[in-house]
Each structure stands twice: as structure tokens, then as C-alpha cells.
Design a protein around this motif. Structure first.
Motif, short mmCIF file in Angstrom:
data_model
loop_
_atom_site.label_atom_id
_atom_site.label_comp_id
_atom_site.label_asym_id
_atom_site.label_seq_id
_atom_site.Cartn_x
_atom_site.Cartn_y
_atom_site.Cartn_z
N ASP A 33 -4.49 13.69 -8.68
CA ASP A 33 -4.83 13.44 -7.26
C ASP A 33 -3.96 12.00 -7.01
O ASP A 33 -4.68 11.07 -7.70
CB ASP A 33 -6.17 13.51 -6.74
CG ASP A 33 -6.44 12.87 -5.48
OD1 ASP A 33 -5.28 12.70 -4.64
OD2 ASP A 33 -7.62 13.20 -4.73
N MET A 34 -3.09 12.17 -6.22
CA MET A 34 -2.10 10.82 -6.22
C MET A 34 -2.76 9.50 -5.48
O MET A 34 -2.66 8.54 -5.75
CB MET A 34 -0.84 11.16 -5.55
CG MET A 34 0.21 11.46 -6.40
SD MET A 34 2.08 10.86 -5.79
CE MET A 34 1.84 11.65 -4.10
N THR A 35 -3.61 10.10 -4.49
CA THR A 35 -4.55 9.01 -4.04
C THR A 35 -5.30 8.26 -4.75
O THR A 35 -5.74 7.14 -4.18
CB THR A 35 -5.15 9.52 -2.73
OG1 THR A 35 -6.21 10.54 -3.29
CG2 THR A 35 -4.37 10.25 -1.72
N SER A 40 -1.41 0.66 -4.24
CA SER A 40 -1.85 -0.27 -2.88
C SER A 40 -0.93 0.82 -1.87
O SER A 40 -0.30 1.71 -2.26
CB SER A 40 -0.85 -1.51 -2.94
OG SER A 40 0.58 -1.06 -2.78
N LYS A 41 -1.36 0.64 -0.83
CA LYS A 41 -1.22 1.37 0.43
C LYS A 41 0.55 1.47 0.68
O LYS A 41 1.14 2.63 0.97
CB LYS A 41 -1.73 0.67 1.85
CG LYS A 41 -2.59 1.78 2.52
CD LYS A 41 -3.29 1.10 3.93
CE LYS A 41 -4.13 2.19 4.46
NZ LYS A 41 -4.76 1.47 5.62
N ALA A 42 1.01 0.11 0.63
CA ALA A 42 2.57 0.06 0.79
C ALA A 42 3.17 0.88 -0.26
O ALA A 42 4.05 1.66 -0.12
CB ALA A 42 2.73 -1.32 0.96
N ASP A 43 2.70 0.66 -1.60
CA ASP A 43 3.50 1.14 -2.78
C ASP A 43 3.26 2.89 -2.56
O ASP A 43 4.05 3.61 -2.96
CB ASP A 43 2.84 0.81 -4.12
CG ASP A 43 3.49 -0.24 -4.20
OD1 ASP A 43 4.21 -0.92 -3.73
OD2 ASP A 43 3.02 -1.15 -5.27
N PHE A 44 1.97 3.40 -2.10
CA PHE A 44 1.96 4.84 -2.07
C PHE A 44 2.75 5.24 -1.05
O PHE A 44 3.37 6.41 -1.20
CB PHE A 44 0.29 5.07 -1.60
CG PHE A 44 -0.20 6.38 -1.58
CD1 PHE A 44 -0.15 7.15 -2.64
CD2 PHE A 44 -0.60 7.16 -0.37
CE1 PHE A 44 -0.51 8.52 -2.62
CE2 PHE A 44 -0.75 8.32 -0.37
CZ PHE A 44 -0.71 9.03 -1.48
N ALA A 45 2.88 4.62 -0.04
CA ALA A 45 3.86 5.21 1.06
C ALA A 45 5.35 5.05 0.39
O ALA A 45 6.02 6.35 0.72
CB ALA A 45 3.85 4.17 2.32
#
Ligand SMILES: [Zn+2]
Length: 424
Positions: free
Chosen positions: A23-25, A30-35
Motif C-alpha cells: 500500500d503506497m500510502t 511525505s505528502k509532496a513526495d507522494f504526489a
């Protein structure tokens, strides 16, 4: 699906699948890196590289990406050594060097099947690297891993392997370096900030402004954990290949310079992402100190963050006869060099320097420079040129190269003008 490649039997070593977190989340982005990561893996073509030592969770990250992309209408092929996790609907080929089923051989076979997404377990050699890059430039999303320490050194490794820098710049979407940290136990964590003094914390890489609010936690150990730790979390250094990063890759700037540019473009180093996780109480400072290094500032501020100026068509950048001594680097667009009312040269190659003559020779400007169309240039303080040349040989070489190219060109132009006007 690839019967001839499988050989007689398929040997799959299934590792403990319960340990795989696809599960990638939940990987620790971090939020920015995830995006940024999502943006990259959703692109129709290009290359995504995950790097780190053995046991850093690289495969897990790529598996999570593949898992997120795995829908019925997407054809995904993987070559792995070994296949660690089985996905429904994905063709997974185990690499077996002893029967000639190398990463490169698998890749070549894959291309004939025209998949949308290709996962190559690892890039170790020129052959694999070359096919992977070419596939990434011809309509495939290619994901792979490398054994490098961080993002900037990954670029150097691929260039060392033999991939031309322009191909890297043209195909790479992002590089992700990662480590796994032990997670602080939520049940027994306590505040140990008092154990550290502020100078120490700054040496570790914290910013002065952070210290007032900083709380450093550590588990003291309880029946629900092992010595204060429970579970693991990824620590990431994500370098998105933005226009500026691609340009730096293409011009093969030294590693430290590429790191600085990437940081300016939004990259957090492994150390910084680790410290952020300390701030969040997710992991301990000891864990971050043991598994990451602090990159010292390699370039002075005026070289790192020079002013950028935007000029419109015809705007004056340098005036002939003036005694200012700043020098410039062209980022975008083009500029023309005018001498005695005549255009004697033009610069349109991004990255080229101009205006350095006055600083070098301590003379007034010998030519006028105007913007041709819209241009963006970086301004460097002229009085720093001498020390730059002395301390940063690589930058000096680029300035010298720019200078020579330009002199040769204006020489040619001048002789053309002279030969044209001669018969009159
Ligand atoms: Zn505990």
C-alpha cells in the motif's frame, strides 16, 4: 505468456508475503513526495529509478507502484531476481543467468510484447541500462533499481556505465533513494530532547528556527515493542527530473552541484527526510544519524542561488562601455551580442555564460548584449569571478568553454562581414 523464455520450469522463490506492504500510502512518503511519485508513475513513458543498499526496501516501493498501476487494461511485464511477490494479472519472469535469462535478455523479449509498463529488477550493466533507457524513450514506463547511495550519484553511475547524459536527461522521470528506519514505538515513546544541546542538533542538520519547537522522542521499551522500536518506515530522497534538473544532468555537472540544483527544485536529502521523521516522532534521531550522512554545503550561496532575471525582446542586458562587472548565465531563450551597432554573435545554448570578459580583464564592457525574444538569465557578482575560477575548476571550465565557443563564432561572423564588404 513468454513460454520460450521460461525454460522448462518456473522456479519462484516466494518470500514471506505478509511482510510486504504494497500500500503506497503507508511507505513513509511525505505528502509532496507522494504526489511527485504518483505523477511520475502515471506518465505513459519514461524511467523511474529506486536506489539504495540491499534491504532498503527498494523492491517493496516498486511493487507498491506496480500494484497501484495494475488494472485490467494495462500490460505489465516484470523481470525479477528473484520474484518475491506474485501479482494477479502481471507477467513476472524470474531472471536466471545460468540459462541466459538475464535482465537484458528479458527486456529485449518484453519489447516485442509491447507492454505499457516494464519492471526490471536491477540495472547492473551497460546492456540492461541501454535497453531500459531506449524502452523508456519509446512509449514504455520503465521502473528499476540501482545500488547507489543517493539520487545525484545515481546519475553519475549511469553515465559511468555508458549511458549518454542527453539520453538520461530525456528519459528519467525521477530517482528515488531510500532507506528503512525502525519506527518508534507509540506506546512507550518519551521526550529526550534534553539529552541534546542546540549546537549538536544544528550539526546534525536541524535548522536554527526548528529548535524551539523541536521534540525528540524515543521509545524506552515496553512489552509491545523491541527496545523502543516497532515496525519500519521508508526514508526517501526524491529527485524529480524537472527542466532544470534535466539540464544539469545533460551538462554533466558535478554531483554536489546536481544535488544543490535538485534541492532547489524541491528535493529533500535522505538526512533531511529523516530529520523530518524525527520531528514527527516517527523515528529516532539515533536511527537517522546511523543511516544517513549530512551533505555539507559544497558551493557558496552566490553560486547556489544567484538572482534570475527575465528580459523581453530587445531589452538591454549589458551596455558597451559600461564598467559594471557582473557576469551571466543563459537559462532560457537567446541573447545577441552587438558591437559598434552590428550583431557579432548570438547565444542560444542554455547554460552558456556571457559577460565575463569585463570581470576577467577588469575593463569596460566591449559589447552590448540584448535579449532576443524573451530570455531568462542568472546574474553572478563579477567581483567573485576570480575566486570562483580559483575554487571551482569545473565551473571555470564551463565559463572558459563558453568564452572560446563565442570567440570562435564571432570570429567567423567578423570574417564573413569583412569578406562581404571587401569588394565594395
Ligand atoms: Zn514500546
Amino acid at each position: 505468456m513468454l513460454p520460450t523464455l521460461f525454460g522448462e520450469s518456473v522456479v519462484m522463490r516466494l518470500l514471506d508475503q505478509s511482510k510486504l506492504q504494497v500500500d503506497m500510502t503507508k511507505l513513509g512518503f511525505s505528502k509532496a513526495d507522494f504526489a511527485k511519485f504518483n505523477r511520475a508513475i502515471e506518465r505513459p513513458q519514461g524511467m523511474v529509478l529506486v536506489t539504495g543498499p540491499t534491504g532498503s526496501g527498494k523492491t517493496n516501493t516498486l511493487y507498491s507502484a506496480i500494484n497501484a498501476l495494475n488494472t485490467e487494461d494495462v500490460k505489465i511485464l516484470t523481470a525479477e531476481d528473484p520474484v518475491e511477490f506474485n501479482f494477479e494479472g502481471i507477467n513476472q519472469v524470474p531472471v536466471r543467468n545460468e540459462v541466459g535469462m538475464t535482465f537484458a535478455a528479458a527486456l529485449k523479449a518484453f519489447l516485442r510484447q509491447d507492454p505499457e509498463i516494464i519492471l526490471v529488477g536491477e540495472i547492473r550493466d551497460m546492456e540492461t541500462a541501454e535497453i531500459a533507457v531506449k524502452a523508456a524513450m519509446t512509449g514504455h514506463l520503465v521502473c528499476s533499481t540501482l545500488h547507489t547511495n543517493d539520487c545525484p550519484s545515481t546519475i553519475g553511475r549511469l553515465i559511468d556505465i555508458g549511458i549518454p547524459s542527453y539520453m538520461l536527461a530525456g528519459s528519467l522521470l525521477l530517482v528515488l533513494a531510500q532507506r528503512l528506519f525502525r519506527k518508534t514505538c507509540e506506546h512507550c515513546r518519551e521526550d529526550i530532547t534534553a539529552n541534546y544541546d542546540s549546537n549538536e542538533l544544528i550539526e546534525f542538520g536541524f535548522h536554527k528556527e526548528e529548535l524551539a519547537e523541536l521534540k525528540i522522542l524515543r521509545g524506552k521499551g515496553c512489552p509491545r515493542c523491541t527496545k523502543g522500536y516497532k515496525g519500519r518506515i521508508g526514508c526517501f530522497e526524491l529527485m524529480e527530473v524537472t527542466e532544470n534538473v534535466a539540464q544539469a544532468i545533460q551538462s554533466e555537472v558535478p554531483e554536489e552541484q546536481l544535488r544543490k540544483i535538485a534541492i532547489k527544485e524541491g528535493m529533500n536529502t535522505l538526512r533531511r527526510d529523516g530529520l523530518n521523521k524525527v520531528v514527527q516522532g516517527v523515528t529516532t534521531l539515533e536511527e537517522v544519524m546511523a543511516n544517513t550522512i549530512l551533505q555539507k554545503e559544497a558551493l557558496p550561496a552566490y553560486l547556489l542561488n544567484p538572482d534570475e532575471l527575465i528580459f523581453e525582446d530587445g531589452d538591454l542586458i549589458i551596455r558597451e562601455g559600461n564598467t559594471d562587472k557582473n557576469f551571466y548565465q543563459l537559462l532560457q531563450g537567446a541573447i545577441v551580442i552587438i558591437k559598434g551597432g552590428r550583431v557579432v554573435g548570438e547565444i542560444s545554448q542554455p547554460g552558456e555564460y556571457f559577460g565575463e570578459m569585463s570581470a576577467l580583464l577588469n575593463q569596460p564592457r566591449v559589447a552590448t548584449v540584448k535579449s532576443k525574444g524573451k530570455s531568462i538569465v542568472k546574474v553572478f557578482p563579477g567581483e567573485k569571478l576570480e575566486s570562483t575560477v580559483k575554487d571551482y575548476p569545473d565551473i571555470s571550465m564551463r565559463i572558459i568553454r563558453s568564452l572560446i565557443t563565442r570567440l570562435t563564432e564571432s570570429d567567423k561572423k567578423l570574417s564573413k562581414i569583412l569578406s562581404k564588404s571587401a569588394p565594395r
